[in-house]
Design an enzyme around this catalytic site. Sequence first.
Site, PDB file in Angstrom:
ATOM      1  N   TYR A 135       0.886  -1.216   0.145  1.00 20.28           N
ATOM      2  CA  TYR A 135      -0.074   0.116   0.174  1.00 20.28           C
ATOM      3  C   TYR A 135       0.956   1.209  -0.028  1.00 20.28           C
ATOM      4  CZ  TYR A 135      -3.632   3.308   1.335  1.00 20.28           C
ATOM      5  OH  TYR A 135      -4.382   4.438   1.374  1.00 20.28           O
ATOM      6  N   ASP A 224       9.339   2.901  -0.376  1.00 15.97           N
ATOM      7  CA  ASP A 224       8.079   3.539   0.530  1.00 15.97           C
ATOM      8  C   ASP A 224       8.596   3.111   1.868  1.00 15.97           C
ATOM      9  OD1 ASP A 224       6.038   4.215   1.934  1.00 15.97           O
ATOM     10  OD2 ASP A 224       4.384   3.233   0.567  1.00 15.97           O
ATOM     11  N   LYS A 252       4.495   9.645   8.574  1.00 14.33           N
ATOM     12  CA  LYS A 252       4.148   8.980   9.804  1.00 14.33           C
ATOM     13  C   LYS A 252       5.076   9.852  10.829  1.00 14.33           C
ATOM     14  CE  LYS A 252       1.571   5.091   8.165  1.00 14.33           C
ATOM     15  NZ  LYS A 252       0.281   4.753   8.535  1.00 14.33           N
TER      16      LYS A 252
HETATM   17  N1  PMP Z   1       2.516   3.778   2.235  1.00 12.22           N
HETATM   18  C1  PMP Z   1       2.593   3.149   3.440  1.00 12.22           C
HETATM   19  C2  PMP Z   1       3.423   1.966   3.529  1.00 12.22           C
HETATM   20  C3  PMP Z   1       1.519   3.265   4.213  1.00 12.22           C
HETATM   21  O1  PMP Z   1       1.240   2.290   5.402  1.00 12.22           O
HETATM   22  C4  PMP Z   1       0.621   4.293   4.139  1.00 12.22           C
HETATM   23  C5  PMP Z   1      -0.501   4.471   4.898  1.00 12.22           C
HETATM   24  N2  PMP Z   1      -0.766   3.690   5.983  1.00 12.22           N
HETATM   25  C6  PMP Z   1       0.836   5.153   3.053  1.00 12.22           C
HETATM   26  C7  PMP Z   1       1.745   4.952   2.178  1.00 12.22           C
HETATM   27  C8  PMP Z   1      -0.191   6.398   2.980  1.00 12.22           C
HETATM   28  O2  PMP Z   1       0.191   7.220   3.800  1.00 12.22           O
HETATM   29  P1  PMP Z   1      -1.225   8.307   4.087  1.00 12.22           P
HETATM   30  O3  PMP Z   1      -2.258   7.539   4.949  1.00 12.22           O
HETATM   31  O4  PMP Z   1      -0.348   9.384   5.074  1.00 12.22           O
HETATM   32  O5  PMP Z   1      -1.793   9.066   2.751  1.00 12.22           O
END
Ligand code: PMP
Length: 396
Positions: A135, A224, A252
């Site tokens: 994700y 990511d 985060k």
């Molecule tokens: N990348 C990863 C690995 C994530 O876990 C998340 C959200 N949990 C995101 C991107 C997206 O971040 P956001 O919810 O701040 O848009």
Amino acid sequence: MDQLQQRLVGGVNSPVRAFRHVGMAPRIAAGGQGALVRDVEGRSYIDLVCGWGSLLHGHAHPVVRDAVEKRLRDGWMFGLTTTEEGRLAERIAERMPGLEQIRFVGTGTESGMTAVRLARAATGRTRILKFIGHYHGHHDALLPKAGSSALFSTLAGVPSSWIQETVCIPFNDLPALEAACDASIAAVIVEPVATNMGTVGPTPGFLQELRRISRAQGALLIFDEVVTGFRLGRSGAQGWFGVEPDLTMLGKIVGGGFPAAAVGGPRHLMQQLAPEGQVFQAGTYAGHPIAMVAGAADLELASGPTFYADLEASVRRITDPVQQRLVGHPTARLERVGTLFSLHMGSPEAYSRLFRALLDRGILAPPSPYETWFVSSVHTPAQLDAVRDALLDYFS
Ligand code: PMP
């Protein structure tokens, strides 16, 4: 509660908060201190969600709060650059030297959008290669095969022409990678440790091969690190595995629990972003000073030489005995990579039962079987032992 149901879609502002994966009414948060989160009915839980990984130091940490309060006293929104942005970028670059330059954005989704656009512009290619179950936010280019769950994996509203530009292959599948990564690929994007299909680590050598193959094909490698950054270790997954990507997404922890995220990489790539280059990207709230000071405080709190070893020891205080207990279990498995872990229960129903049993004992696990569990630096030995004992009892 009625108001929430009436006025918010599904009663929430992000689907996983609706607790549908665990088939129960959601808890509504009222506050949090340290490792404890409190709901509006006054019940407290040992928090293993920790703001979905954004709270490295638990709730309302006094050092973060002081930094934020100090900034608040002299204004919090200018739409002009502040020195805090440079200070946090410097702290990040000290820890991740590959991030020579950084663009702060608001959320992980935006960091993925920006990284993809930059990679497409830099390579003159359009296709993105991603891994099933990884994700990277809800951007159209990165949504295909992003969810492990039927509830959240719909592509309604995403143009089919976009979907065709995103190639999805299984994680840790080298032959599939070799077959799919060709000269049409602008970028390969990966969660170096998958955290949204439960926790799943890379098989030994996989990330190194990913680096080699993407480079050989002229595709950029995007890590990511929205979850792994400053969680897995001081230098994130890139330091942990010794593999340097071309572009890194952060989120985060980088905002210390306030909305901030970033994309960073070598100067020659980052310079292609506006205003230096042709790749447009902008944001009213980008580099928001409150998030910048909170993120910097988080990193400072994590800068002791044994911080990450201590955090991993805290995690293992729970996971080692549970892993031992689960040896030979027919369906349940605990997977851990450093400070990241999750329980793979074999079915959504089995996970729901575990989730409810823990909740009854005052422990908040992620309300979804596909998420990673988080321990903060302020979880006490007694709290960790309470989680351990609840799990050992559950699996006895
Ligand atoms: N990348 C990863 C690995 C994530 O876990 C998340 C959200 N949990 C995101 C991107 C997206 O971040 P956001 O919810 O701040 O848009």
